[in-house]
Design a protein around this motif. Structure first.
Motif, PDB file in Angstrom:
ATOM      1  N   LEU A  40       0.849  -1.197   0.000  1.00 55.62           N
ATOM      2  CA  LEU A  40       0.000   0.000   0.000  1.00 55.62           C
ATOM      3  C   LEU A  40       0.881   1.242   0.000  1.00 55.62           C
ATOM      4  CD1 LEU A  40      -3.002   0.269  -0.263  1.00 55.62           C
ATOM      5  CD2 LEU A  40      -3.128   0.796   2.157  1.00 55.62           C
ATOM      6  N   ASP A  41       1.089   1.751  -1.191  1.00 52.44           N
ATOM      7  CA  ASP A  41       1.943   2.933  -1.358  1.00 52.44           C
ATOM      8  C   ASP A  41       1.139   4.202  -1.047  1.00 52.44           C
ATOM      9  OD1 ASP A  41       4.242   4.457  -2.436  1.00 52.44           O
ATOM     10  OD2 ASP A  41       2.750   5.051  -3.922  1.00 52.44           O
ATOM     11  N   GLY A  42       1.818   5.136  -0.373  1.00 50.45           N
ATOM     12  CA  GLY A  42       1.170   6.419  -0.062  1.00 50.45           C
ATOM     13  C   GLY A  42       0.321   6.314   1.187  1.00 50.45           C
ATOM     14  N   ILE A  57       7.034  17.589  -6.840  1.00 54.50           N
ATOM     15  CA  ILE A  57       8.104  17.427  -5.853  1.00 54.50           C
ATOM     16  C   ILE A  57       7.561  17.921  -4.516  1.00 54.50           C
ATOM     17  CG2 ILE A  57       9.153  19.730  -6.214  1.00 54.50           C
ATOM     18  CD1 ILE A  57      11.927  18.193  -6.085  1.00 54.50           C
ATOM     19  N   ASN A  58       8.047  17.362  -3.412  1.00 56.82           N
ATOM     20  CA  ASN A  58       7.666  17.891  -2.096  1.00 56.82           C
ATOM     21  C   ASN A  58       8.532  19.118  -1.817  1.00 56.82           C
ATOM     22  OD1 ASN A  58       7.264  18.548   0.556  1.00 56.82           O
ATOM     23  ND2 ASN A  58       7.297  16.435   1.298  1.00 56.82           N
ATOM     24  N   ALA A  59       7.975  20.280  -2.160  1.00 59.19           N
ATOM     25  CA  ALA A  59       8.763  21.519  -2.139  1.00 59.19           C
ATOM     26  C   ALA A  59       9.136  21.960  -0.728  1.00 59.19           C
ATOM     27  CB  ALA A  59       7.995  22.627  -2.859  1.00 59.19           C
ATOM     28  N   ARG A 112       2.322  19.922  -8.903  1.00 60.56           N
ATOM     29  CA  ARG A 112       1.351  19.046  -8.245  1.00 60.56           C
ATOM     30  C   ARG A 112       2.098  18.173  -7.257  1.00 60.56           C
ATOM     31  NH1 ARG A 112      -1.919  21.790  -9.944  1.00 60.56           N
ATOM     32  NH2 ARG A 112      -3.757  21.409 -11.224  1.00 60.56           N
ATOM     33  N   TRP A 113       1.488  17.811  -6.132  1.00 58.77           N
ATOM     34  CA  TRP A 113       2.087  16.845  -5.206  1.00 58.77           C
ATOM     35  C   TRP A 113       0.980  16.145  -4.428  1.00 58.77           C
ATOM     36  CZ3 TRP A 113       6.370  14.345  -5.168  1.00 58.77           C
ATOM     37  CH2 TRP A 113       6.780  13.639  -4.035  1.00 58.77           C
ATOM     38  N   ILE A 114       0.786  14.855  -4.723  1.00 65.22           N
ATOM     39  CA  ILE A 114      -0.285  14.107  -4.050  1.00 65.22           C
ATOM     40  C   ILE A 114       0.257  13.387  -2.817  1.00 65.22           C
ATOM     41  CG2 ILE A 114      -2.045  12.299  -4.343  1.00 65.22           C
ATOM     42  CD1 ILE A 114      -2.007  12.955  -7.360  1.00 65.22           C
ATOM     43  N   SER A 166       1.328  10.350  -2.827  1.00 66.57           N
ATOM     44  CA  SER A 166       1.310   8.908  -3.108  1.00 66.57           C
ATOM     45  C   SER A 166       2.083   8.781  -4.410  1.00 66.57           C
ATOM     46  CB  SER A 166      -0.097   8.376  -3.376  1.00 66.57           C
ATOM     47  OG  SER A 166      -0.871   8.354  -2.228  1.00 66.57           O
ATOM     48  N   MET A 167       3.225   8.090  -4.382  1.00 72.92           N
ATOM     49  CA  MET A 167       4.012   7.990  -5.606  1.00 72.92           C
ATOM     50  C   MET A 167       3.165   7.459  -6.759  1.00 72.92           C
ATOM     51  SD  MET A 167       7.286   5.675  -6.480  1.00 72.92           S
ATOM     52  CE  MET A 167       8.545   6.230  -7.617  1.00 72.92           C
ATOM     53  N   VAL A 168       2.386   6.417  -6.456  1.00 73.96           N
ATOM     54  CA  VAL A 168       1.555   5.815  -7.496  1.00 73.96           C
ATOM     55  C   VAL A 168       0.650   6.864  -8.145  1.00 73.96           C
ATOM     56  CG1 VAL A 168      -0.510   4.384  -7.715  1.00 73.96           C
ATOM     57  CG2 VAL A 168       1.564   3.391  -6.795  1.00 73.96           C
ATOM     58  N   MET A 190       9.816  14.040  -8.963  1.00 79.92           N
ATOM     59  CA  MET A 190      11.143  13.976  -8.327  1.00 79.92           C
ATOM     60  C   MET A 190      10.998  13.684  -6.840  1.00 79.92           C
ATOM     61  SD  MET A 190      12.671  17.469  -9.977  1.00 79.92           S
ATOM     62  CE  MET A 190      11.055  18.189 -10.169  1.00 79.92           C
ATOM     63  N   TYR A 191      11.728  12.687  -6.361  1.00 80.63           N
ATOM     64  CA  TYR A 191      11.978  12.593  -4.925  1.00 80.63           C
ATOM     65  C   TYR A 191      13.488  12.467  -4.785  1.00 80.63           C
ATOM     66  CZ  TYR A 191      10.273  12.922  -0.269  1.00 80.63           C
ATOM     67  OH  TYR A 191       9.980  13.427   0.967  1.00 80.63           O
ATOM     68  N   PRO A 192      14.161  13.619  -4.783  1.00 84.47           N
ATOM     69  CA  PRO A 192      15.616  13.596  -4.834  1.00 84.47           C
ATOM     70  C   PRO A 192      16.219  13.245  -3.476  1.00 84.47           C
ATOM     71  CG  PRO A 192      14.859  15.856  -4.656  1.00 84.47           C
ATOM     72  CD  PRO A 192      13.627  14.987  -4.715  1.00 84.47           C
ATOM     73  N   TYR A 217      11.043  -1.874  -4.196  1.00 85.50           N
ATOM     74  CA  TYR A 217       9.571  -1.917  -4.148  1.00 85.50           C
ATOM     75  C   TYR A 217       8.923  -0.777  -4.908  1.00 85.50           C
ATOM     76  CZ  TYR A 217      11.274  -4.397  -0.083  1.00 85.50           C
ATOM     77  OH  TYR A 217      11.974  -5.224   0.729  1.00 85.50           O
ATOM     78  N   GLU A 218       9.656   0.323  -5.101  1.00 88.53           N
ATOM     79  CA  GLU A 218       9.042   1.505  -5.703  1.00 88.53           C
ATOM     80  C   GLU A 218       9.774   1.939  -6.981  1.00 88.53           C
ATOM     81  OE1 GLU A 218       7.183   3.543  -1.705  1.00 88.53           O
ATOM     82  OE2 GLU A 218       9.335   3.721  -1.959  1.00 88.53           O
ATOM     83  N   ALA A 219      11.069   2.262  -6.831  1.00 91.31           N
ATOM     84  CA  ALA A 219      11.787   2.865  -7.967  1.00 91.31           C
ATOM     85  C   ALA A 219      11.895   1.908  -9.157  1.00 91.31           C
ATOM     86  CB  ALA A 219      13.175   3.317  -7.517  1.00 91.31           C
TER      87      ALA A 219
HETATM   88  O1  F6P Z   1       6.166   5.301  -0.094  1.00 90.33           O
HETATM   89  C1  F6P Z   1       6.682   6.530   0.153  1.00 90.33           C
HETATM   90  C2  F6P Z   1       5.729   7.653  -0.167  1.00 90.33           C
HETATM   91  O2  F6P Z   1       4.518   7.538   0.541  1.00 90.33           O
HETATM   92  C3  F6P Z   1       5.425   7.836  -1.662  1.00 90.33           C
HETATM   93  O3  F6P Z   1       4.288   7.160  -2.064  1.00 90.33           O
HETATM   94  C4  F6P Z   1       5.261   9.344  -1.788  1.00 90.33           C
HETATM   95  O4  F6P Z   1       5.646   9.811  -3.069  1.00 90.33           O
HETATM   96  C5  F6P Z   1       6.172   9.867  -0.719  1.00 90.33           C
HETATM   97  O5  F6P Z   1       6.385   8.839   0.221  1.00 90.33           O
HETATM   98  C6  F6P Z   1       5.579  11.066  -0.021  1.00 90.33           C
HETATM   99  O6  F6P Z   1       6.552  11.673   0.709  1.00 90.33           O
HETATM  100  P1  F6P Z   1       6.309  13.015   1.569  1.00 90.33           P
HETATM  101  O7  F6P Z   1       5.627  12.547   2.815  1.00 90.33           O
HETATM  102  O8  F6P Z   1       7.674  13.548   1.803  1.00 90.33           O
HETATM  103  O9  F6P Z   1       5.443  13.921   0.763  1.00 90.33           O
END
Ligand code: F6P
Ligand code: MN
Length: 359
Positions: free
Chosen positions: A116-118, A207-209, A241-243, A245-247, A261-263, A279-281
């Protein structure tokens, strides 16, 4: 309308016909879809099913587990362990690879997944997903951790499910990236988005700015230029945009283009990034490349990386080819010290856009 549609199982059988994976890989991916349907049902019921909230436990990464993290993990294991198709599984939620019970026959594949991603989005009813990756096992016996440490380029299948307003599965077996939508009345995934392609150019980034002050200068430069818009070097406005949830962020990119980007950052210096390689990248990189996009750490192709540990983290930059190549150029220029813009006061060590300058 209901007749003549292509179901996911029919599509896979046709795509894999005549290949060495023809029988078993389609069957394994259909088992994965069975888990996805269970998870889709649980996420959709939400509070009514008693599925929300956290447990007292932590996973190996030290993150508090949500009820649905654990239930989703169990759903994937229960759907895929019994059929004689996998030899072992590794999950983001488990410290060590999952060992199949003795009673079950061992198969030719290893399944790697983020159930369960995100998960920070579960309790707030925002889209979450399941990510999966399939490798060939290639020997007999019980798989060890080392068997899972294969470069992403060796994946034979990968994809994700997104639990959004509709549930979709997007996957690749190395012949393009294709999207399927769950018809809940019938219980089948139907091919709705064949041969997805990511446009080479975009004016949208994700990106998480809030981590900006912790990024490396090449990423700070890229984002600063996007934000400068038409008055800056890029000469056009960008949207963000930043949700979280990577998916879901990746899915948007597959639907309408963009960059994710998640640098690497210096927030937690021990971690070379937030997202997990296995599991993700890797699975997402396979899906993105098969859709004509690029997936990079900024310095290397993700699918070429040799994993060193099961829960290893990596920097991730993916999506529109020309933008990711630009990011790679910025990293090369920064690493070799030849980058003109970094010579400008804006990008000098103690400047506005440098990590040090902002610390
Ligand atoms: O699995 C890690 C994750 O939840 C990703 O799905 C998502 O892109 C990222 O972390 C969110 O990170 P942050 O909490 O820094 O926004
Ligand atoms: Mn995840």
């Amino acid at each position: 309308m209901l007749l003549g549609r292509t179901t996911l199982s029919k599509f896979l059988i046709e795509q894999l016909r005549g290949t060495e994976d023809q029988a078993d890989l389609a069957a394994l991916l259909v088992d994965v879809t069975a888990a996805v349907k269970t998870i889709a049902s649980m996420t959709a019921k939400g509070a009514l099913g008693g599925y929300l909230g956290s447990l007292d436990s932590e996973n190996v990464q030290g993150e508090t587990q949500k009820k649905l993290d654990v239930l989703s993990n169990d759903a994937v294991i229960q759907s895929c362990e019994w059929g004689g198709l996998v030899a072992g599984m590794a999950s983001e939620e488990l410290d060590e690879p999952y060992r199949l019970p003795r009673a079950f026959e061992r198969g030719a594949y290893l399944l790697v997944f983020d159930p369960l991603d995100g998960s920070s989005n579960i309790d707030v009813n925002v889209s979450v997903g399941t990510i999966f990756s399939v490798l060939r096992f290639g020997r007999v016996g019980e798989p060890t951790t080392a068997d899972f440490l294969r470069p992403g380029a060796e994946q034979v299948a990968a994809g994700y499910a997104i639990y959004g307003p509709s549930t979709m599965m997007v996957l690749t077996v190395g012949k393009g990236t294709h999207g399927f939508t769950l018809d809940r009345e019938i219980g089948n995934f139907i091919l709705t988005h064949p041969d997805l392609k990511i446009p080479e150019d975009t004016s949208e980034f994700a990106i998480n700015a809030s981590n900006e002050r912790f990024w490396e200068p090449p990423v700070q430069r890229y984002v600063a230029e996007c934000k400068a818009g038409r008055t800056g070097d890029r000469g056009r406005d960008f949207n963000m945009r930043w949700i979280a949830s990577m998916v879901a962020d990746v899915h948007r990119i597959l639907m309408r283009g963009g960059v994710f980007m998640y640098p690497k950052d210096t927030k937690e210096p021990a971690k070379p990034g937030r997202l997990r390689l296995l599991y993700e990248a890797n699975p997402i990189a396979f899906v993105i490349e098969q859709a004509g996009g690029v997936a990079s750490t900024g310095r290397a192709r993700i699918l070429a990386l040799q994993p060193e540990a099961l829960h290893q983290r990596v920097p991730v930059m993916l999506g529109a080819r020309n933008e990711i190549e630009r990011l790679e150029r910025y990293h090369r220029a920064y690493d070799s010290g030849t980058d003109k813009p970094f010579a400008s006061p804006l990008f000098r060590d103690r400047s506005l856009y440098s990590a040090e300058g902002r610390a």
